[in-house]
Design a protein around this motif. Structure first.
Motif, PDB file in Angstrom:
ATOM      1  N   GLN A  23       0.809  -1.215   0.000  1.00  0.00           N
ATOM      2  CA  GLN A  23       0.000   0.000   0.000  1.00  0.00           C
ATOM      3  C   GLN A  23       0.851   1.278   0.000  1.00  0.00           C
ATOM      4  OE1 GLN A  23      -0.874  -2.754   1.908  1.00  0.00           O
ATOM      5  NE2 GLN A  23      -2.463  -3.188   0.377  1.00  0.00           N
ATOM      6  N   ARG A  24       2.158   1.125   0.092  1.00  0.00           N
ATOM      7  CA  ARG A  24       3.006   2.324   0.077  1.00  0.00           C
ATOM      8  C   ARG A  24       2.969   2.980  -1.307  1.00  0.00           C
ATOM      9  NH1 ARG A  24       8.760   0.145   2.058  1.00  0.00           N
ATOM     10  NH2 ARG A  24       8.184  -1.417   0.491  1.00  0.00           N
ATOM     11  N   GLN A  25       2.638   4.235  -1.325  1.00  0.00           N
ATOM     12  CA  GLN A  25       2.619   4.965  -2.588  1.00  0.00           C
ATOM     13  C   GLN A  25       3.955   5.665  -2.848  1.00  0.00           C
ATOM     14  OE1 GLN A  25       0.005   4.734  -4.703  1.00  0.00           O
ATOM     15  NE2 GLN A  25      -0.961   3.373  -3.202  1.00  0.00           N
ATOM     16  N   ARG A  26       4.557   6.175  -1.795  1.00  0.00           N
ATOM     17  CA  ARG A  26       5.863   6.809  -1.930  1.00  0.00           C
ATOM     18  C   ARG A  26       6.639   6.633  -0.631  1.00  0.00           C
ATOM     19  NH1 ARG A  26       6.388  12.617  -4.677  1.00  0.00           N
ATOM     20  NH2 ARG A  26       8.557  11.896  -4.554  1.00  0.00           N
ATOM     21  N   ALA A  27       7.966   6.751  -0.732  1.00  0.00           N
ATOM     22  CA  ALA A  27       8.833   6.653   0.453  1.00  0.00           C
ATOM     23  C   ALA A  27      10.004   7.612   0.276  1.00  0.00           C
ATOM     24  CB  ALA A  27       9.335   5.232   0.655  1.00  0.00           C
ATOM     25  N   GLY A  28      10.528   8.080   1.389  1.00  0.00           N
ATOM     26  CA  GLY A  28      11.672   8.987   1.348  1.00  0.00           C
ATOM     27  C   GLY A  28      12.361   9.049   2.696  1.00  0.00           C
ATOM     28  N   TRP A  29      13.351   9.901   2.810  1.00  0.00           N
ATOM     29  CA  TRP A  29      14.101  10.010   4.057  1.00  0.00           C
ATOM     30  C   TRP A  29      14.737  11.385   4.142  1.00  0.00           C
ATOM     31  CZ3 TRP A  29      19.112  11.197   3.082  1.00  0.00           C
ATOM     32  CH2 TRP A  29      19.621  10.830   1.817  1.00  0.00           C
ATOM     33  N   VAL A  30      15.138  11.753   5.357  1.00  0.00           N
ATOM     34  CA  VAL A  30      15.858  12.991   5.604  1.00  0.00           C
ATOM     35  C   VAL A  30      16.857  12.732   6.730  1.00  0.00           C
ATOM     36  CG1 VAL A  30      14.144  13.835   7.268  1.00  0.00           C
ATOM     37  CG2 VAL A  30      15.626  15.469   6.103  1.00  0.00           C
ATOM     38  N   GLY A  31      18.035  13.358   6.680  1.00  0.00           N
ATOM     39  CA  GLY A  31      19.059  13.176   7.698  1.00  0.00           C
ATOM     40  C   GLY A  31      19.036  14.301   8.717  1.00  0.00           C
ATOM     41  N   ALA A  32      19.330  13.946   9.962  1.00  0.00           N
ATOM     42  CA  ALA A  32      19.383  14.941  11.039  1.00  0.00           C
ATOM     43  C   ALA A  32      20.246  14.392  12.164  1.00  0.00           C
ATOM     44  CB  ALA A  32      17.983  15.254  11.557  1.00  0.00           C
ATOM     45  N   GLY A  33      21.368  15.070  12.433  1.00  0.00           N
ATOM     46  CA  GLY A  33      22.261  14.572  13.490  1.00  0.00           C
ATOM     47  C   GLY A  33      22.702  13.157  13.159  1.00  0.00           C
ATOM     48  N   PRO A  34      22.652  12.232  14.127  1.00  0.00           N
ATOM     49  CA  PRO A  34      23.008  10.841  13.850  1.00  0.00           C
ATOM     50  C   PRO A  34      21.811  10.016  13.375  1.00  0.00           C
ATOM     51  CG  PRO A  34      22.692  11.117  16.188  1.00  0.00           C
ATOM     52  CD  PRO A  34      22.438  12.475  15.564  1.00  0.00           C
ATOM     53  N   TYR A  35      20.727  10.663  12.968  1.00  0.00           N
ATOM     54  CA  TYR A  35      19.489   9.958  12.628  1.00  0.00           C
ATOM     55  C   TYR A  35      19.175  10.070  11.139  1.00  0.00           C
ATOM     56  CZ  TYR A  35      19.007  10.820  17.651  1.00  0.00           C
ATOM     57  OH  TYR A  35      19.230  10.904  18.994  1.00  0.00           O
ATOM     58  N   LEU A  36      18.648   8.980  10.594  1.00  0.00           N
ATOM     59  CA  LEU A  36      18.006   8.980   9.289  1.00  0.00           C
ATOM     60  C   LEU A  36      16.522   8.782   9.546  1.00  0.00           C
ATOM     61  CD1 LEU A  36      20.428   6.856   7.066  1.00  0.00           C
ATOM     62  CD2 LEU A  36      19.752   9.234   6.666  1.00  0.00           C
ATOM     63  N   VAL A  37      15.725   9.760   9.189  1.00  0.00           N
ATOM     64  CA  VAL A  37      14.290   9.708   9.455  1.00  0.00           C
ATOM     65  C   VAL A  37      13.581   9.356   8.143  1.00  0.00           C
ATOM     66  CG1 VAL A  37      12.275  10.940  10.303  1.00  0.00           C
ATOM     67  CG2 VAL A  37      14.528  11.397  11.301  1.00  0.00           C
ATOM     68  N   PHE A  38      13.019   8.149   8.093  1.00  0.00           N
ATOM     69  CA  PHE A  38      12.316   7.661   6.911  1.00  0.00           C
ATOM     70  C   PHE A  38      10.820   7.944   7.067  1.00  0.00           C
ATOM     71  CE2 PHE A  38      16.162   5.157   7.165  1.00  0.00           C
ATOM     72  CZ  PHE A  38      16.565   5.022   5.848  1.00  0.00           C
ATOM     73  N   SER A  39      10.166   8.117   5.961  1.00  0.00           N
ATOM     74  CA  SER A  39       8.708   8.266   5.976  1.00  0.00           C
ATOM     75  C   SER A  39       8.131   7.597   4.732  1.00  0.00           C
ATOM     76  CB  SER A  39       8.302   9.744   6.024  1.00  0.00           C
ATOM     77  OG  SER A  39       8.873  10.456   4.949  1.00  0.00           O
ATOM     78  N   THR A  40       6.953   7.069   4.886  1.00  0.00           N
ATOM     79  CA  THR A  40       6.232   6.486   3.758  1.00  0.00           C
ATOM     80  C   THR A  40       4.759   6.783   3.930  1.00  0.00           C
ATOM     81  OG1 THR A  40       5.917   4.476   2.442  1.00  0.00           O
ATOM     82  CG2 THR A  40       5.892   4.222   4.837  1.00  0.00           C
ATOM     83  N   ALA A  41       4.008   6.816   2.810  1.00  0.00           N
ATOM     84  CA  ALA A  41       2.603   7.221   2.861  1.00  0.00           C
ATOM     85  C   ALA A  41       1.755   6.353   1.939  1.00  0.00           C
ATOM     86  CB  ALA A  41       2.474   8.689   2.460  1.00  0.00           C
ATOM     87  N   GLY A  42       0.510   6.207   2.319  1.00  0.00           N
ATOM     88  CA  GLY A  42      -0.443   5.461   1.502  1.00  0.00           C
ATOM     89  C   GLY A  42      -1.858   5.868   1.848  1.00  0.00           C
TER      90      GLY A  42
END
Length: 289
Positions: free
Chosen positions: A220-239
């Motif tokens: 059901q994922r329509q799109r996915a992406g990520w953004v970097g911040a400090g020591p973190y990679l923050v992923f997101s996906t939407a549907g």
């Protein structure tokens, strides 16, 4: 007949009988006096040597004690100088920020990492709020993302994966946000350089039975992406909350204009919360130097 030791016919004038040793002690011989003088000189010399050795011993002990006192004094001064409150150097301020940001994923409660509501821009720039549906248990990085992404995270020392799922204000869209915790910011940057821009892979969705998110899965994922911040990679996906798959959406059909901007906004805000620079105290022991 005359008696031995006396005058014939007269008694001994001291009253001592003839033939007995005299009770009067004789004067010492000259050799005996010389020996006594030698012994006296030897004793005086030994006494002088003892006094001299004692003086050297006292001086030596005094020197050792003085050196010890100097060492203790210098150590005390150094300890006080090291432990006293002083202004933080620029390097110390930078290190303080990095350490504070890096420990937030553990120091904060899960509800601090994933707030109950997150703002995003809806249609016509209207401010909307995405609502958190649930927080998944912490998992290994490889278990929270697609295999191609997992290999990159593992190569760069990913520590843990945190995930939560949100719905938009109208409960039309579903968003899963995943926070990959890297060892440090350098590791995160290196990992980000190897991640592709393929919007079909990223964080694995988390559905919560009995809620509007229960039909949100990998298909059901329509799109996915990520953004970097400090020591973190923050992923997101939407549907879509109705369960439609990506394959079910014809290529010529444009996704809802609010779907992906909302997902990206939610992911960016969570990344911002995690990497927001903390207020640095001006001194090593608080606000007073």
């Amino acid at each position: 007949m005359p008696r031995a030791g006396g005058t014939p016919g007269r008694p001994n004038p001291l009253g001592a009988r003839s033939g007995r040793r005299s009770r009067v002690r004789g004067w010492p011989a000259a050799g005996t006096r010389a020996g006594a003088a030698a012994r006296e000189r030897a004793e005086r010399e030994a006494l002088r040597r003892g006094v001299r050795y004692r003086r050297w011993f006292v001086v030596l002990v005094g020197a050792v004690m003085a050196m010890s006192a100097v060492v203790v004094l210098l150590g005390t001064v150094g300890l006080l100088a090291e432990t006293r409150s002083r202004p933080l150097t620029p390097a110390e301020q930078s290190r303080y920020k990095q350490e504070e940001i890096a420990r937030r994923w553990q120091a904060w409660p899960a509800t601090g990492v994933f707030p109950e509501e997150v703002k995003y821009q809806g249609l016509d720039s209207a401010q909307q709020y995405a609502r958190r549906v649930g927080i998944a248990p912490e998992t290994a990085c490889r278990d929270g993302v697609d295999a191609s992404v997992a290999a990159i995270l593992d190569d760069h020392g990913c520590v843990s994966m945190l995930r939560a799922t949100y719905v938009d204000q109208t409960a039309t869209f579903v968003f899963t946000v995943g926070v990959a915790v890297l060892r440090d910011e350098e590791s995160r940057v290196s990992a980000a350089e190897q991640l592709t821009q393929d919007d079909r892979v990223g964080v694995l969705p988390v559905a919560f039975p009995g809620t509007v998110t229960e039909r949100f899965g990998t298909e059901q994922r329509q799109r996915a992406g990520w953004v970097g911040a400090g020591p973190y990679l923050v992923f997101s996906t939407a549907g879509y909350a109705d369960g439609r798959t990506r394959a079910a959406v014809p290529p010529e059909e444009i996704l809802h204009s609010e779907l992906w901007p909302a997902a990206r906004s939610i992911g960016n805000q969570i990344a911002y919360f995690l990497a927001d620079p903390p207020k640095v105290p001006p001194c090593t022991q608080g606000n007073v130097c």
